[in-house]
Design an enzyme around this catalytic site. Sequence first.
Site, PDB file in Angstrom:
ATOM      1  N   GLY A  36       0.835  -1.203   0.000  1.00  0.00           N
ATOM      2  CA  GLY A  36       0.000   0.000   0.000  1.00  0.00           C
ATOM      3  C   GLY A  36       0.862   1.241   0.000  1.00  0.00           C
ATOM      4  O   GLY A  36       1.463   1.589   1.012  1.00  0.00           O
ATOM      5  N   LEU A  37       0.941   1.930  -1.145  1.00  0.00           N
ATOM      6  CA  LEU A  37       1.852   3.062  -1.305  1.00  0.00           C
ATOM      7  C   LEU A  37       1.095   4.335  -1.673  1.00  0.00           C
ATOM      8  O   LEU A  37       1.538   5.120  -2.504  1.00  0.00           O
ATOM      9  CB  LEU A  37       2.907   2.728  -2.371  1.00  0.00           C
ATOM     10  CG  LEU A  37       3.740   1.474  -2.087  1.00  0.00           C
ATOM     11  CD1 LEU A  37       4.578   1.101  -3.300  1.00  0.00           C
ATOM     12  CD2 LEU A  37       4.626   1.664  -0.862  1.00  0.00           C
ATOM     13  N   MET A  94      -0.229   7.929   2.545  1.00  0.00           N
ATOM     14  CA  MET A  94       0.534   7.614   3.754  1.00  0.00           C
ATOM     15  C   MET A  94       1.671   6.645   3.439  1.00  0.00           C
ATOM     16  O   MET A  94       2.830   6.888   3.770  1.00  0.00           O
ATOM     17  CB  MET A  94      -0.396   7.018   4.816  1.00  0.00           C
ATOM     18  CG  MET A  94      -1.374   7.998   5.426  1.00  0.00           C
ATOM     19  SD  MET A  94      -0.669   8.971   6.774  1.00  0.00           S
ATOM     20  CE  MET A  94      -0.750   7.791   8.107  1.00  0.00           C
ATOM     21  N   GLY A  95       1.328   5.531   2.805  1.00  0.00           N
ATOM     22  CA  GLY A  95       2.314   4.485   2.573  1.00  0.00           C
ATOM     23  C   GLY A  95       3.507   4.933   1.749  1.00  0.00           C
ATOM     24  O   GLY A  95       4.652   4.569   2.041  1.00  0.00           O
ATOM     25  N   ASP A 118       2.073  -2.112  -4.594  1.00  0.00           N
ATOM     26  CA  ASP A 118       0.800  -1.408  -4.686  1.00  0.00           C
ATOM     27  C   ASP A 118       0.087  -1.892  -5.942  1.00  0.00           C
ATOM     28  O   ASP A 118       0.744  -2.296  -6.912  1.00  0.00           O
ATOM     29  CB  ASP A 118       1.024   0.107  -4.762  1.00  0.00           C
ATOM     30  CG  ASP A 118      -0.243   0.911  -4.536  1.00  0.00           C
ATOM     31  OD1 ASP A 118      -0.495   1.335  -3.391  1.00  0.00           O
ATOM     32  OD2 ASP A 118      -1.004   1.108  -5.506  1.00  0.00           O
ATOM     33  N   ARG A 119      -1.240  -1.855  -5.920  1.00  0.00           N
ATOM     34  CA  ARG A 119      -1.990  -2.260  -7.115  1.00  0.00           C
ATOM     35  C   ARG A 119      -1.707  -1.346  -8.297  1.00  0.00           C
ATOM     36  O   ARG A 119      -1.877  -1.743  -9.449  1.00  0.00           O
ATOM     37  CB  ARG A 119      -3.492  -2.285  -6.811  1.00  0.00           C
ATOM     38  CG  ARG A 119      -3.920  -3.401  -5.879  1.00  0.00           C
ATOM     39  CD  ARG A 119      -5.434  -3.436  -5.726  1.00  0.00           C
ATOM     40  NE  ARG A 119      -5.959  -2.190  -5.200  1.00  0.00           N
ATOM     41  CZ  ARG A 119      -7.259  -1.926  -5.060  1.00  0.00           C
ATOM     42  NH1 ARG A 119      -8.152  -2.825  -5.423  1.00  0.00           N
ATOM     43  NH2 ARG A 119      -7.655  -0.769  -4.557  1.00  0.00           N
ATOM     44  N   ASN A 122      -6.259   1.604   9.384  1.00  0.00           N
ATOM     45  CA  ASN A 122      -7.204   2.012  10.433  1.00  0.00           C
ATOM     46  C   ASN A 122      -8.191   0.902  10.750  1.00  0.00           C
ATOM     47  O   ASN A 122      -9.404   1.136  10.840  1.00  0.00           O
ATOM     48  CB  ASN A 122      -7.946   3.280  10.016  1.00  0.00           C
ATOM     49  CG  ASN A 122      -7.088   4.518  10.172  1.00  0.00           C
ATOM     50  OD1 ASN A 122      -6.214   4.579  11.023  1.00  0.00           O
ATOM     51  ND2 ASN A 122      -7.319   5.507   9.321  1.00  0.00           N
ATOM     52  N   SER A 174      -0.560   8.075  13.010  1.00  0.00           N
ATOM     53  CA  SER A 174      -1.084   9.428  12.845  1.00  0.00           C
ATOM     54  C   SER A 174       0.035  10.323  12.324  1.00  0.00           C
ATOM     55  O   SER A 174       1.177  10.216  12.755  1.00  0.00           O
ATOM     56  CB  SER A 174      -1.591   9.976  14.190  1.00  0.00           C
ATOM     57  OG  SER A 174      -2.132  11.273  14.033  1.00  0.00           O
ATOM     58  N   LYS A 184      -5.492   4.419  18.756  1.00  0.00           N
ATOM     59  CA  LYS A 184      -5.650   5.324  17.616  1.00  0.00           C
ATOM     60  C   LYS A 184      -7.113   5.712  17.418  1.00  0.00           C
ATOM     61  O   LYS A 184      -7.429   6.853  17.050  1.00  0.00           O
ATOM     62  CB  LYS A 184      -5.095   4.659  16.355  1.00  0.00           C
ATOM     63  CG  LYS A 184      -5.268   5.470  15.062  1.00  0.00           C
ATOM     64  CD  LYS A 184      -4.596   6.827  15.121  1.00  0.00           C
ATOM     65  CE  LYS A 184      -4.407   7.470  13.766  1.00  0.00           C
ATOM     66  NZ  LYS A 184      -5.565   7.487  12.886  1.00  0.00           N
ATOM     67  N   HIS A 195      -7.837   8.332  19.924  1.00  0.00           N
ATOM     68  CA  HIS A 195      -7.169   9.542  19.426  1.00  0.00           C
ATOM     69  C   HIS A 195      -8.039  10.247  18.397  1.00  0.00           C
ATOM     70  O   HIS A 195      -8.235  11.465  18.450  1.00  0.00           O
ATOM     71  CB  HIS A 195      -5.819   9.142  18.825  1.00  0.00           C
ATOM     72  CG  HIS A 195      -5.171  10.180  17.965  1.00  0.00           C
ATOM     73  ND1 HIS A 195      -5.558  10.407  16.656  1.00  0.00           N
ATOM     74  CD2 HIS A 195      -4.153  11.049  18.200  1.00  0.00           C
ATOM     75  CE1 HIS A 195      -4.824  11.372  16.135  1.00  0.00           C
ATOM     76  NE2 HIS A 195      -3.964  11.784  17.049  1.00  0.00           N
ATOM     77  N   ASN A 196      -8.601   9.486  17.449  1.00  0.00           N
ATOM     78  CA  ASN A 196      -9.417  10.096  16.408  1.00  0.00           C
ATOM     79  C   ASN A 196     -10.739  10.621  16.954  1.00  0.00           C
ATOM     80  O   ASN A 196     -11.257  11.637  16.478  1.00  0.00           O
ATOM     81  CB  ASN A 196      -9.670   9.097  15.277  1.00  0.00           C
ATOM     82  CG  ASN A 196      -8.478   8.973  14.353  1.00  0.00           C
ATOM     83  OD1 ASN A 196      -7.347   9.240  14.740  1.00  0.00           O
ATOM     84  ND2 ASN A 196      -8.713   8.556  13.130  1.00  0.00           N
ATOM     85  N   GLU A 207      -9.931  13.868  18.381  1.00  0.00           N
ATOM     86  CA  GLU A 207      -9.722  14.777  17.239  1.00  0.00           C
ATOM     87  C   GLU A 207     -11.060  15.308  16.721  1.00  0.00           C
ATOM     88  O   GLU A 207     -11.188  16.495  16.412  1.00  0.00           O
ATOM     89  CB  GLU A 207      -8.979  14.017  16.144  1.00  0.00           C
ATOM     90  CG  GLU A 207      -8.748  14.753  14.854  1.00  0.00           C
ATOM     91  CD  GLU A 207      -8.157  13.820  13.809  1.00  0.00           C
ATOM     92  OE1 GLU A 207      -8.858  13.529  12.818  1.00  0.00           O
ATOM     93  OE2 GLU A 207      -7.009  13.369  13.997  1.00  0.00           O
TER      94      GLU A 207
END
Length: 292
Positions: A7-8, A11-12, A30-31, A86, A112, A164, A167-168, A171
């Site tokens: 997964g790029l 984020m990745g 990544d796909r 997530n 995060s 997390k 945390h969200n 947020e």
Amino acid sequence: MQLGLVGLGKMGGNMRERIRRAGHTVIGYDRNPDLADVHSLQELVDGLQGPRVVWVMVPAGAATQSTIDELAELLSPGDIVVDGGNSRWTDDERHAVELGIKGIGFVDCGVSGGVWGLENGYALMYGGDADHVAQVQPIFDALKPAGEFGSVHAGKVGAGHFAKMVHNGIEYAMMQAYAEGWELLEKVDSVTDVREVFRSWQEGTVIRSWLLDLAVNALDDDEHLEKLRGYAQDSGEGRWTVEAAIDNAVPLPAITASLFARFASRQDDSPQMKMIAALRNQFGGHAVENKK
């Protein structure tokens, strides 16, 4: 050390770059072939020396499940899978059991940092057995912000994503408070420069924060937010936080209200407000506005 990264995306891709800057080898899949270093999970696994660590950074739910299912058939006993997406913490518990049957370790990691993480580092919350965490620790150290804080072994499997999630939820409530204050300031005639009021809060006040800094950035781009529609999605973690609060009988009025405010943003003509307007008209003769 070596790492396989699945997964790029936003984020990745940045995580791959930050880990490489720290001197580690990353093989990314990544796909989207334009982003990938290799073109299959099999090729990614074959390119790593054992014991392997493969970090999964794909959307929660079906995409994560299918990726972990495929890795379970490709990896060997002693290898580690890290779920950095997530995912819901209850999924982590199931994944740990499924992989553990094959002798493969599992670590969940809440991440995060968003688009700023490449330069600033990523706050990391991870859960799992101490031995499994230790195998991944050089990668955690590469990703975390500089300094003493920003990384924690939160507890058992699932603890990272649970932390997390909370945390969200926090947020959500913080963003809602800034949004409500901004709307009230915009509404009154006496305050003539709302953007500069927000900017003044960045120093010396108890409500200064990175979110406040980002709010000022947004107002610098569009002073009255006239280019935006008043619509806000929710990622799912806010819902899970409220559900966990119900399960544990913990009152979360601010976080719950902020989640419901997101739902309200999706209604151009709120059915609830129609009923409230009708009732106010019925008991008090208050004026109602008809559709044009």
